[in-house]
Design a protein around this motif. Structure first.
Motif, short mmCIF file in Angstrom:
data_model
loop_
_atom_site.label_atom_id
_atom_site.label_comp_id
_atom_site.label_asym_id
_atom_site.label_seq_id
_atom_site.Cartn_x
_atom_site.Cartn_y
_atom_site.Cartn_z
N LEU A 17 -18.93 -1.55 3.19
CA LEU A 17 -19.49 -2.30 4.31
C LEU A 17 -20.65 -3.19 3.84
CD1 LEU A 17 -19.49 0.42 7.13
CD2 LEU A 17 -18.05 -1.61 6.97
N ALA A 18 -21.49 -2.65 2.94
CA ALA A 18 -22.61 -3.45 2.42
C ALA A 18 -22.08 -4.66 1.64
CB ALA A 18 -23.49 -2.58 1.53
N GLY A 19 -21.05 -4.44 0.82
CA GLY A 19 -20.48 -5.55 0.05
C GLY A 19 -19.88 -6.62 0.94
N LEU A 20 -19.11 -6.20 1.99
CA LEU A 20 -18.51 -7.18 2.89
C LEU A 20 -19.58 -7.93 3.68
CD1 LEU A 20 -15.48 -5.11 4.25
CD2 LEU A 20 -15.42 -7.01 2.64
N GLY A 21 -20.58 -7.18 4.15
CA GLY A 21 -21.65 -7.83 4.92
C GLY A 21 -22.46 -8.79 4.08
N ALA A 22 -22.84 -8.34 2.87
CA ALA A 22 -23.63 -9.22 1.99
C ALA A 22 -22.81 -10.44 1.58
CB ALA A 22 -24.08 -8.43 0.76
N GLY A 23 -21.54 -10.23 1.23
CA GLY A 23 -20.69 -11.35 0.84
C GLY A 23 -20.57 -12.38 1.94
N LEU A 24 -20.43 -11.91 3.20
CA LEU A 24 -20.32 -12.84 4.33
C LEU A 24 -21.61 -13.64 4.50
CD1 LEU A 24 -18.69 -13.88 6.74
CD2 LEU A 24 -19.61 -11.97 8.09
N LEU A 25 -22.74 -12.94 4.40
CA LEU A 25 -24.03 -13.64 4.54
C LEU A 25 -24.24 -14.66 3.43
CD1 LEU A 25 -26.36 -10.68 5.61
CD2 LEU A 25 -25.58 -12.59 7.02
N TYR A 26 -23.89 -14.27 2.18
CA TYR A 26 -24.03 -15.21 1.07
C TYR A 26 -23.11 -16.41 1.25
CZ TYR A 26 -26.88 -11.84 -1.53
OH TYR A 26 -27.88 -11.00 -1.94
N PHE A 27 -21.92 -16.18 1.77
CA PHE A 27 -20.98 -17.28 1.98
C PHE A 27 -21.49 -18.25 3.05
CE2 PHE A 27 -17.25 -19.16 4.04
CZ PHE A 27 -16.61 -19.73 2.95
N VAL A 28 -22.02 -17.70 4.13
CA VAL A 28 -22.53 -18.53 5.22
C VAL A 28 -23.75 -19.34 4.76
CG1 VAL A 28 -23.63 -18.47 7.50
CG2 VAL A 28 -21.62 -17.06 7.03
N SER A 29 -24.58 -18.68 3.91
CA SER A 29 -25.81 -19.36 3.46
C SER A 29 -25.56 -20.34 2.32
CB SER A 29 -26.84 -18.33 3.02
OG SER A 29 -26.37 -17.64 1.87
N GLY A 30 -24.33 -20.33 1.77
CA GLY A 30 -24.01 -21.23 0.67
C GLY A 30 -24.32 -20.67 -0.69
N LEU A 32 -22.65 -18.37 -2.07
CA LEU A 32 -21.37 -17.96 -2.65
C LEU A 32 -20.31 -18.90 -2.12
CD1 LEU A 32 -19.99 -14.36 -2.96
CD2 LEU A 32 -18.56 -16.15 -2.00
N SER A 33 -19.53 -19.46 -3.04
CA SER A 33 -18.47 -20.36 -2.61
C SER A 33 -17.39 -20.41 -3.66
CB SER A 33 -19.02 -21.77 -2.35
OG SER A 33 -19.49 -22.34 -3.56
N SER A 34 -16.30 -21.02 -3.30
CA SER A 34 -15.19 -21.21 -4.23
C SER A 34 -14.98 -22.70 -4.42
CB SER A 34 -13.91 -20.57 -3.68
OG SER A 34 -12.84 -20.81 -4.55
N ARG A 35 -15.14 -23.17 -5.68
CA ARG A 35 -15.01 -24.59 -5.97
C ARG A 35 -13.69 -24.88 -6.66
NH1 ARG A 35 -21.00 -26.19 -8.31
NH2 ARG A 35 -22.18 -25.80 -6.36
N PHE A 36 -13.25 -26.13 -6.53
CA PHE A 36 -11.99 -26.52 -7.16
C PHE A 36 -12.12 -26.40 -8.68
CE2 PHE A 36 -9.18 -29.73 -9.03
CZ PHE A 36 -7.98 -29.32 -8.48
N GLY A 37 -11.17 -25.72 -9.27
CA GLY A 37 -11.17 -25.58 -10.72
C GLY A 37 -11.86 -24.32 -11.21
N SER A 38 -12.51 -23.57 -10.28
CA SER A 38 -13.14 -22.31 -10.68
C SER A 38 -12.90 -21.29 -9.58
CB SER A 38 -14.63 -22.50 -10.94
OG SER A 38 -15.28 -22.89 -9.74
N LEU A 39 -12.93 -20.01 -9.97
CA LEU A 39 -12.65 -18.96 -8.99
C LEU A 39 -13.78 -18.80 -7.98
CD1 LEU A 39 -11.06 -16.24 -11.29
CD2 LEU A 39 -9.91 -17.74 -9.65
N PRO A 45 -29.11 -14.38 -7.64
CA PRO A 45 -29.39 -13.20 -6.80
C PRO A 45 -28.13 -12.64 -6.16
CG PRO A 45 -31.02 -14.92 -6.41
CD PRO A 45 -29.95 -15.54 -7.24
N ALA A 46 -27.25 -13.51 -5.68
CA ALA A 46 -26.01 -13.03 -5.06
C ALA A 46 -25.14 -12.32 -6.09
CB ALA A 46 -25.25 -14.21 -4.44
N ARG A 47 -25.03 -12.92 -7.30
CA ARG A 47 -24.24 -12.28 -8.37
C ARG A 47 -24.78 -10.88 -8.67
NH1 ARG A 47 -21.40 -14.20 -12.75
NH2 ARG A 47 -21.95 -16.35 -12.21
N ARG A 48 -26.11 -10.81 -8.83
CA ARG A 48 -26.72 -9.53 -9.20
C ARG A 48 -26.48 -8.48 -8.10
NH1 ARG A 48 -30.73 -11.53 -11.24
NH2 ARG A 48 -32.06 -11.72 -9.38
#
Length: 759
Positions: A17-30, A32-39, A45-48
């Motif tokens: 639950l912590a991972g899903l919640g943190a991932g969602l917050l990081y995605f909304v805040s920018g 964490l994202s997925s760019r063309f040509g990279s996964l 801080p988000a990575r860590r």
């Protein structure tokens, strides 16, 4: 182990639950994202943060794999419960490898947390999936290519683990085994030496006796008999098995249901009905030692306080010591009243307590009634099942509490069990249960509700742990008064479970167990197309090899898919032998008739079958009693009572007793007569325990029947009585055209006359 697994699963859910919640917050805040040509792209801080959560999750997976080894100890494998060869040599080492791979995955996640690399976590996931598939695949291959071709040899060691553990878990490792020859031929002397066994053969079944009690001893509609219990008492110097039933109050049957009647007036049941298991009146009804209203008893069973405020039917609160008189029992057209003088319940006292109890029971009458005084007491939790479950919810309870007469009072005895579903290598019985001990005995005073919990098995680790958790709750069994200790019996539920397990786990050799060469099963008896397994039953008998009769519970076994008798198991209840299980086995090469075969032979008997048909055609209903296996010395006799009930009647009458021995089957009015026909002569009896038909049972206003006198008729008078009985039966057989029975009775009449002439 369950606690550790609970903590691990809880932590896994939190991290997910912590991972899903943190991932969602990081995605909304920018972050964490997925760019063309990279996964994936993310900030440091988000990575860590997410990588550390992944590392923690991998560590929990490692803990789960490591704990999974222990879980296999209680899970089924190919042949048994518990790990087998493929589990121990394949899947459990594979679990260790999986745990190591998960730890490596945690390290890789830590590397990703503190570097800019994105490959460590995907690599850890791939490695874990490969390890999972490899571990399970190796176990499957080991089972198919190594174990299956040599299954008996490979699994032998683990089968032995399962046998030993299951026997320990169900206390079957303590069973004493003894071989019987099966060759013994019984003589009148053998019957005489076992007079105590013969004089306690149970001729009354629970349901017919309950129906009879309900018609003869309920007396008023608001009384009820819930069930019939077996126990033993010393009556007139003889050790007697008795059957009893408490007379409880059923407020649902009151003709006028009001709050005052339900709560203040009709507060308790009254007394019990008690009689021997083997005596009947001339009308085929039970002889009673205790009964009637007011209660009348024999001298050996004085009852000074017959009131039942706590019982199996008592299911709601009552208030005693009020201005309203309590109904005690009916007497003719009038009623007798009394006032409660015990210490049961709680004082009502003040207005504040009245308010609290009124809220607790949703009864405003408690607050407003002028009948409730400062001395009034309120009783609740009066149903003994609910009472013990509230007191010790961590225990399991037997289905059959029973009433005991001791020291002039009435007490309920309740058996309780410690159980588990997690005993390693043990095969479950009756669902998930794979460990049980009759570790606790509970005694409840039927008058004031005082409940004492006795620790009956101090060696049981579960009960010992509960005793440390709740100091003062358990009392040593040695402190139980001797008047109650004499009535402790081995309970029915645990014996039935042990018997069902022992049918398989009496085999202690892995090779025999693997092939099921000596599998037993409970005998199945068919009556009128209804097939049912035999149930354990109580009896008093002298076990083979013992000097004195004792109160036991027993059950026979037959070989699997066969009907002959293989063995019988007995649980002892008296004195120092309490809880001892003993099995008596017959030679495998001899055929000993089993219960199903005896029932079939009774139904096919040329004398018995026409008589049953005739009775059923004359507007009566024939009720078959329980077939009982009665061990005598090294042999067996079978006894089955037969009851007759009129088509429009509700009172079963004990009409005949069928006795079978080897190839002989007889049906007589009494067990004594049946044994006399089989073995000749007069069957000796215990003092004060003659198997005779006595006077009619007590009815309202009549005295209670006392035990039969020990002054029996002389031998000559006995022979004359026998001769007359055979003559009357011959006349009856002639009247109905049964010439085979007519000839048999004339022959027996001649033998009786010859014996009279010889004297």
């Amino acid at each position: 182990l369950p606690f550790l697994q609970f903590v691990r699963r809880l932590a896994e859910r939190v991290i997910v639950l912590a991972g899903l919640g943190a991932g969602l917050l990081y995605f909304v805040s920018g972050s964490l994202s997925s760019r063309f040509g990279s996964l994936v792209w993310m900030t440091s801080p988000a990575r860590r943060h997410l990588s550390l959560l992944a590392a923690a999750f991998f560590l929990l997976l490692a803990a789960g794999a490591w704990l999974g080894q222990a879980e296999r100890l209680i899970q089924p494998s190919n042949l048994i419960y518990g790990p087998g060869y493929a589990d121990v040599n394949g899947r459990m080492p594979g679990a260790l490898v999986l745990a190591a791979v998960a730890v490596i995955g945690a390290v890789l996640a830590l590397i990703q947390a503190f570097t800019a690399r994105n490959w460590p976590i995907p690599a850890a996931i791939g490695l874990y999936i490969v390890a999972t598939i490899g571990a399970e695949g190796y176990g499957v291959m080991l089972q198919r290519f190594v174990v299956t071709p040599n299954e008996q040899t490979r699994e032998s060691q683990f089968i032995q683990y399962n046998i030993d553990a299951t026997r320990r878990a169900f206390a079957l490792d303590r069973v004493e085994a003894r071989e019987l020859t099966g060759d013994a031929l019984l003589t009148p002397d053998d019957i005489a030496r076992n007079a105590a066994t013969i004089s306690n053969v149970r001729l009354w079944d629970h349901q017919p006796l309950l129906d009879t009690f309900g018609q003869l001893q309920v007396i008023r509609t608001y009384y009820d008999f819930v069930g019939v219990d077996n126990d033993r008492y010393r009556i007139g110097g003889a050790y007697r098995q008795i059957m009893l039933s408490p007379r409880e109050l059923d407020t649902n049957s009151l003709p006028n249901r009001t709050w005052v009647n339900d709560r203040l007036t009709f507060t308790h049941g009254y007394g019990l009905t008690l009689g021997p298991v083997n005596q009947v009146t001339n009308e085929g009804l039970p002889v009673l030692f205790v009964g009637n209203l007011p209660l009348e008893t024999i001298p050996e069973l004085p009852i000074e306080e017959p009131s039942l405020y706590y019982g199996e039917l008592s299911n709601d609160y009552v208030i005693v010591r009020t201005s309203t008189r309590e109904f005690h029992y009916p007497r003719g057209e009038d009623n007798v009243f009394n006032q409660y003088n015990g210490r049961g319940g709680l004082e009502i006292g003040s207005l504040w307590r009245k308010l609290v109890f009124a809220l607790r029971f949703g009864a405003y009458q408690i607050l407003l009634s002028n009948e409730i005084t400062a001395d009034s007491r309120i009783m609740f939790l009066r149903n003994i099942r609910e009472r013990v479950q509230k007191l010790a919810p961590f225990l399991s309870f037997d289905r059959d509490p029973y009433l005991v007469v001791a020291d002039g009072r009435l007490f309920w005895m309740y058996d309780a069990y410690t159980t588990s579903t997690r005993y390693p290598y043990s095969t479950p019985a009756g669902g998930r249960l794979n460990y049980i001990r009759n570790a606790v005995k509970i005694v409840i005073d039927a008058y004031d509700g005082t409940t004492t919990v006795y620790l009956a098995d101090s060696n049981d680790p579960i009960a010992a742990t509960y005793a440390r958790i709740f100091p003062g709750l358990f009392v040593p069994l040695d402190s139980m008064p001797s008047s109650l200790r004499e009535h402790v019996r081995y309970p029915e539920d645990i014996f039935a479970i042990q018997a069902s397990v022992f049918a398989t786990y009496h085999m202690t050799q892995p090779a025999v167990f693997y092939n099921r060469e000596d599998q037993w099963e409970l005998p199945v008896i068919e009556d009128s197309g209804d097939a049912r397994a035999m149930q354990p039953y109580y009896t008093i008998m002298r076990l083979p090899g013992e000097a004195e009769p004792e109160f036991i519970q027993m059950l026979p076994f037959t070989p699997r898919n066969r009907d002959n008798l293989a063995a019988w198991l007995a649980a002892r209840s008296d004195g120092e032998h309490y809880g001892t299980l003993r099995v008596f086995q017959f030679p495998k090469q001899k055929v000993i008739f089993g219960p199903r075969q005896v029932v079939a032979r009774i139904s096919q008997d040329q004398t018995i079958s026409p008589q049953i048909t005739l009775w059923n055609q004359q507007g009566s209903q024939v009720i078959w009693g329980t077939l009982m296996v009665i061990p005598i010395e090294e042999s067996l006799i079978y006894v089955r009572p037969l009851y007759l009930r009129a088509a429009n009647g509700r009172i079963p009458e004990l009409t005949r007793v069928i006795v079978a021995y080897q190839n002989q089957i007889v049906m007589e009015q009494t067990l004594e007569e049946g044994l006399a026909r089989l073995f000749g002569g007069k069957v000796p009896q215990e003092p004060d325990a003659e198997l005779v038909r006595g006077p009619s049972p007590p009815v309202p206003g009549a005295p209670v029947i006392s035990p039969p006198s020990t002054d029996g008729p002389s031998d000559l008078r006995g022979l004359a009585a026998r001769a007359r009985e055979h003559y009357e039966r011959a006349v009856e057989a002639q009247r109905r055209g049964d010439w085979a029975a007519y000839g048999d009775e004339l022959k027996l009449l001649g033998e009786a006359l010859e014996q009279m002439r010889a004297r």
